[in-house]
Each structure stands twice: as C-alpha cells, then as structure tokens.
Design a protein around this motif. Structure first.
Motif, mmCIF file in Angstrom:
data_model
loop_
_atom_site.group_PDB
_atom_site.id
_atom_site.type_symbol
_atom_site.label_atom_id
_atom_site.label_comp_id
_atom_site.label_asym_id
_atom_site.label_seq_id
_atom_site.Cartn_x
_atom_site.Cartn_y
_atom_site.Cartn_z
ATOM 1 N N TRP A 224 53.610 -26.806 -92.284
ATOM 2 C CA TRP A 224 53.844 -25.630 -93.132
ATOM 3 C C TRP A 224 53.745 -25.943 -94.619
ATOM 4 N N SER A 225 53.574 -27.208 -94.985
ATOM 5 C CA SER A 225 53.655 -27.545 -96.407
ATOM 6 C C SER A 225 52.473 -26.943 -97.173
ATOM 7 N N PRO A 226 52.749 -26.179 -98.228
ATOM 8 C CA PRO A 226 51.662 -25.576 -99.012
ATOM 9 C C PRO A 226 50.714 -26.623 -99.585
ATOM 10 N N GLU A 227 51.228 -27.843 -99.844
ATOM 11 C CA GLU A 227 50.370 -28.902 -100.399
ATOM 12 C C GLU A 227 49.175 -29.160 -99.494
ATOM 13 N N GLU A 228 49.411 -29.157 -98.160
ATOM 14 C CA GLU A 228 48.347 -29.500 -97.208
ATOM 15 C C GLU A 228 47.558 -28.268 -96.759
ATOM 16 N N ASN A 229 48.038 -27.112 -97.145
ATOM 17 C CA ASN A 229 47.421 -25.881 -96.641
ATOM 18 C C ASN A 229 46.739 -25.114 -97.771
ATOM 19 N N GLU A 230 47.480 -24.169 -98.366
ATOM 20 C CA GLU A 230 46.852 -23.321 -99.386
ATOM 21 C C GLU A 230 46.318 -24.160 -100.543
ATOM 22 N N GLU A 231 47.036 -25.237 -100.912
ATOM 23 C CA GLU A 231 46.571 -26.037 -102.060
ATOM 24 C C GLU A 231 45.263 -26.759 -101.742
ATOM 25 N N VAL A 232 45.130 -27.228 -100.532
ATOM 26 C CA VAL A 232 43.870 -27.897 -100.144
ATOM 27 C C VAL A 232 42.735 -26.875 -100.129
ATOM 28 N N VAL A 233 43.000 -25.696 -99.586
ATOM 29 C CA VAL A 233 41.945 -24.671 -99.508
ATOM 30 C C VAL A 233 41.558 -24.213 -100.921
ATOM 31 N N SER A 234 42.551 -24.028 -101.780
ATOM 32 C CA SER A 234 42.246 -23.594 -103.158
ATOM 33 C C SER A 234 41.411 -24.658 -103.871
ATOM 34 N N TRP A 235 41.775 -25.908 -103.650
ATOM 35 C CA TRP A 235 40.994 -27.015 -104.234
ATOM 36 C C TRP A 235 39.535 -26.942 -103.761
ATOM 37 N N LEU A 236 39.380 -26.696 -102.464
ATOM 38 C CA LEU A 236 38.038 -26.647 -101.866
ATOM 39 C C LEU A 236 37.208 -25.520 -102.503
ATOM 40 N N LEU A 237 37.849 -24.371 -102.659
ATOM 41 C CA LEU A 237 37.127 -23.209 -103.198
ATOM 42 C C LEU A 237 36.750 -23.436 -104.664
ATOM 43 N N GLN A 238 37.591 -24.182 -105.344
ATOM 44 C CA GLN A 238 37.313 -24.474 -106.752
ATOM 45 C C GLN A 238 36.205 -25.508 -106.897
ATOM 46 N N GLU A 239 36.286 -26.507 -106.025
ATOM 47 C CA GLU A 239 35.360 -27.644 -106.086
ATOM 48 C C GLU A 239 33.929 -27.232 -105.709
ATOM 49 N N TYR A 240 33.801 -26.318 -104.748
ATOM 50 C CA TYR A 240 32.476 -25.915 -104.240
ATOM 51 C C TYR A 240 32.318 -24.422 -104.489
ATOM 52 N N ASP A 241 31.555 -24.079 -105.542
ATOM 53 C CA ASP A 241 31.523 -22.664 -105.934
ATOM 54 C C ASP A 241 30.728 -21.802 -104.949
ATOM 55 N N TYR A 242 30.053 -22.433 -103.996
ATOM 56 C CA TYR A 242 29.327 -21.652 -102.996
ATOM 57 C C TYR A 242 30.174 -21.402 -101.733
ATOM 58 N N LEU A 243 31.455 -21.762 -101.774
ATOM 59 C CA LEU A 243 32.324 -21.480 -100.619
ATOM 60 C C LEU A 243 33.231 -20.288 -100.915
ATOM 61 N N ASP A 244 33.361 -19.399 -99.944
ATOM 62 C CA ASP A 244 34.265 -18.244 -100.053
ATOM 63 C C ASP A 244 35.253 -18.282 -98.891
ATOM 64 N N ILE A 245 36.421 -17.694 -99.107
ATOM 65 C CA ILE A 245 37.375 -17.608 -97.996
ATOM 66 C C ILE A 245 37.149 -16.305 -97.224
ATOM 67 N N VAL A 246 37.352 -16.379 -95.924
ATOM 68 C CA VAL A 246 37.133 -15.216 -95.045
ATOM 69 C C VAL A 246 38.506 -14.758 -94.541
ATOM 70 N N GLU A 247 38.709 -13.467 -94.487
ATOM 71 C CA GLU A 247 40.000 -12.912 -94.029
ATOM 72 C C GLU A 247 40.180 -13.155 -92.529
ATOM 73 N N LEU A 248 41.338 -13.677 -92.141
ATOM 74 C CA LEU A 248 41.636 -13.832 -90.708
ATOM 75 C C LEU A 248 42.557 -12.704 -90.262
ATOM 76 N N PRO A 249 42.316 -12.105 -89.100
ATOM 77 C CA PRO A 249 43.238 -11.073 -88.617
ATOM 78 C C PRO A 249 44.604 -11.706 -88.312
ATOM 79 N N LYS A 250 45.669 -11.004 -88.626
ATOM 80 C CA LYS A 250 47.014 -11.561 -88.406
ATOM 81 C C LYS A 250 47.534 -11.047 -87.062
#
Ligand SMILES: C[S@@+](CC[C@H](N)C(=O)[O-])C[C@H]1O[C@@H](n2cnc3c(N)ncnc32)[C@H](O)[C@@H]1O
Length: 437
Positions: A224-250
């Motif tokens: 559940w740690s945000p460091e390994e989750n949202e922070e990693v994904v945000s880093w990825l999106l910043q690092e690679y400008d051709y990557l977008d996040i896709v909405e997942l159904p909840k």
C-alpha cells in the motif's frame, strides 16, 4: 498475524484517517482463499461462490492434491491478485511479457485470455523461483509460452519494442501480504518502501525499451505504500512523455489511487481479498512494426522423422509452431518469437518429449496440454486410480488395450502420457511431483 510495527501503524493512521481503524481491524482477519478456473481445459466443472466481475474467479480453497489442481483445471490465487490479470486482459494474438512471473499467478491468468494464441514470455529472475513457475505453467497446459530466467536488462537485448503488453508485478515491500505471510511483517521497516521503489524504477527503466510502439504496461504491487505505487507511476509518466495512464474500472470495492484516480487500490476492509495496487499505462505513439531476427529449427532429419511418426500415430491435429531441440529434448515454440539464443531459458516452449535411441517418448507436459479430443488414444482413470498413480504406482487394467502410449485423463482432463504394457499402465508421473493423496 504478527504485531504490526509502530511506524507502519503511524503511517497508515495518517494516510487513511477515519478509515484507519477499519483497515487495522481487517488485518487481524483471516486471508481470503480463492482460485481461478482454467478455460484452456476442455473438461470444465461448475464451482460455487463466484467472485463478482471476474470471468474465472471463485472464493474458496482447492487442495493441491486434488485432481482439479494436478490436471491444471484450477489455479489458487487470492482475489486482489486476480484483479491484475483482469486489468491486463490481453487480446488474442498479443505478444505479452510477464516480467516478474514466479510462481505464475499473473502468467496463468494471461494465458487464459490468450487462449493459445499470441505469445507469452514468462520471466523470473530467480532460478529457484523459476522451478515452480515452470511447473505451474506446464500444469496450466498452454502451448504458447516460453519461460525465461533473466534480468529485464538482458531480456531487452532480445525483445526491443516487441511486446504489445508488459505486466510488471513488481518485487515490493509486501504489506498486502501481511495476513498471509508473517514473514512480510517481520521484514518490514520504515525504510523498505523507498528501497523497493528504487529497484522498481530501475527495472522499469530496463523494461520500457521492450514495449511495442502503442503497447500497454500494467504495473502492480502487493503493497500500500505510495512510494512504491503512485510515486513510481508518476515518475514513469514524467520520465517518458509518450506514456499515458489509463483509467481502471473500480470493481468489487477497489478505490482510486492516492492523487492518481485512474489507478486502483485494494484494501481488505473494502475489497474482499489481500492488498494490491494496479496501474495501466499506454504508449501513445503510433503502432510501428519492428522486425527482429527469428529463431530457427535445429532438428536433425532423424529427429524430425521420429517426431513426425509419433505425431502421425498419436495426434489428431498437427501442432503449429517452431520445433527446437535442447539436448535430447524436443520443444515447440510459438511462431513469431525472435532468436532466443542469448537468453537463459527455463522452458523453451511446450516440451513435446525426449529422443531416446531411435524412438520418441512423449512428455508429461504434452499430455497435460492437449485436450483428449486431439489425441488418438486416451484412458480415463477414476479417483482411486488417480491417487495410486500420483504416488508412483502402476495401474491394473480390467479391459484390454493394445500396448503403447495413451494420454491418461482424470475427470476428463489430461494427466500426462503413460505406456500400456499388457494389463498395466506403467507409471510416468514425474518423480519430483509424486505425493500421497
Ligand atoms: C510479486 S512477485 C511476482 C508474483 C507473480 N507475478 C505471480 O503472480 O505469481 C515479484 C517477483 O519479482 C522477482 N524479482 C526480484 N527482483 C527482481 C529484479 N531485479 N528483476 C526482476 N524481477 C525481480 C521476485 O523473484 C519475485 O518472483
């Protein structure tokens, strides 16, 4: 469960606020057992307690000694982990990489979607964990999967821009496994999430070059740690400008990612299962075909003839793919793979069998993978015979069968090949898998 570390309690008290009490209470409850059925097996059974919004999920426990498990009709996997394969849901024909695959939960789920089309490269860096991955993949019975034992860095040398989908179920601090694995609580330290996040970013950096133009990446952790989750994904999106996040159904009580609503979180006080985080990412560049050097068949003329003789006598339909030998063993690789010669391979496709002095002996894996309607000769055994067979005994036959190779079936699904000699079925159940049921 072991007593939670103070720093963990403080962190999640702050993060979850009013929900924290319900969250901590849920960590004292028993884990939720579950399994998936395997659509590749042609003889299905109906099971109760379906997990809502899943194709193959059921709550409950199936014994590892049951015929259902041994023939690969079911795969035990807790409900939150099932949501990763579901988020990935590859389309038929796709080329998929499961980058951190052992023991095989996500890989077998991916294979259910692919339905023996396309390609799965199921990779595990630890050779020890690779063994159980190979066993689980074989039992599942797919014909389109290669198991590699590599780092992402090495894989990337062979698979540049190759995969339509990469699933990275990352090594993580494992907080979501606290109820199932007391060791995860023991190993937890305040500093662990940040260390894991560094490793996750490093592996992602190595893996991204393998994504096809226009491909998708599913990133997941069981923490559940945000460091390994949202922070990693945000880093990825910043690092690679051709990557977008896709909405997942909840679904089923999943919640939004923290500050990243497209991603999904699973907490046991809201979702009936363990802990999980999932994000789906898309390469937004136009699709572009990339051509890589292909693998080649290396059979001798004699080997090719022995295999053809066996196939003509025993198989009703020819198997499609590339035939390759590794020593005396014959494998079938899915079409369209690049040359794998630079990689450590744990399972070079479907193991068809072994060449032995002028004859061909079919493998256990082949008898698990093929449905009985694709094989000329099969014998259905009952549960008592199954129990004797898996312990290593021979089976006595009351009916008369010509001598030779037969697929053994239990409850309609294959349990490998075995040889009938006179009124007995000799035992070909692998020694390393034998047990007393
Ligand atoms: C969460 S587990 C994978 C579980 C698996 N996907 C399943 O569903 O059965 C994470 C895996 O990452 C592997 N791993 C550890 N370090 C790694 C690295 N540097 N590169 C790739 N994989 C690594 C571990 O050996 C472990 O098998």
């Amino acid at each position: 469960m072991k007593i939670l570390p103070d720093a963990f309690i403080q962190k999640y008290q702050e993060l979850l606020g009013q929900e924290a009490a319900a969250f901590f209470a849920s960590l004292k409850e028993e884990p939720v057992p579950a399994f998936r059925t395997n659509p590749l097996k042609k003889s299905q059974q109906s099971f109760s307690c379906t997990i809502p919004n899943t194709d193959w999920g059921h709550y409950g426990k199936i014994s590892g000694k049951s015929a259902e498990h041994v023939t690969g009709l079911v795969y035990s996997q807790e409900p939150a982990a099932q949501m990763v394969g579901q988020a990935a849901a590859p389309k038929k024909g796709m080329r998929v990489l499961d980058l951190a695959a052992a023991p095989g939960g996500k890989s077998t789920h991916i294979l259910s979607y692919l339905d023996n089309t396309g390609i799965l490269v199921s990779n595990e860096i630890s050779s020890k964990r690779c063994k159980s991955l190979v066993e689980n993949i074989e039992r599942f019975g797919a014909q389109n999967v290669v198991v590699t034992n590599e780092s992402a860095q090495n894989l990337a040398k062979t698979f540049r821009h190759y995969f339509d989908l990469i699933v990275f179920d990352a090594p993580c601090s494992g907080e979501g496994m606290f109820r199932k694995e007391p060791e995860a609580v023991r190993n937890w330290q305040d500093s662990l999430p940040a260390k894991c996040a560094d490793l996750q970013k490093q592996i992602l950096r190595e893996a991204i070059p393998m994504l096809a133009y226009g491909g998708q990446l599913v990133y997941s952790t069981c923490t559940w740690s945000p460091e390994e989750n949202e922070e990693v994904v945000s880093w990825l999106l910043q690092e690679y400008d051709y990557l977008d996040i896709v909405e997942l159904p909840k679904l089923n009580g999943m919640t939004e990612g923290i500050g990243l609503p497209e991603a999904a979180r699973m907490y046991p006080h809201r979702f009936k299962g363990e802990g999980q985080f999932i994000a789906k990412i898309k390469d937004n560049r136009d699709e572009k075909a990339v051509s890589l050097p292909r693998g080649k068949s290396n059979l001798t003329r004699e080997e090719a003839q022995l295999w053809q003789e066996f196939a003509a006598k025993h198989l009703k339909r020819p198997l499609k793919g590339l035939l390759q030998t590794f020593g005396a063993n014959l494998y079938l690789l899915p079409d369209g793979l690049p040359d794998l010669s630079g990689l450590k391979i744990a399972r070079n496709g479907l193991h068809l069998g072994t060449f032995k002095k002028k004859r061909f002996e079919p493998s256990f894996a082949l008898g698990l993978a093929l449905p009985k309607h694709d094989i000329e000769q099969s014998i259905e055994i009952d549960i008592e015979q199954f129990k004797r067979y898996v312990s290593g005994d021979i089976i006595f036959l009351t009916d008369t069968y010509p001598n030779g190779w037969y697929q053994l079936c239990v409850k309609g699904n294959g349990l490998g090949f075995a040889k009938v000699v006179g009124h007995t079925i000799k035992n070909y159940f692998p020694k390393g898998l034998r047990f007393y049921a």
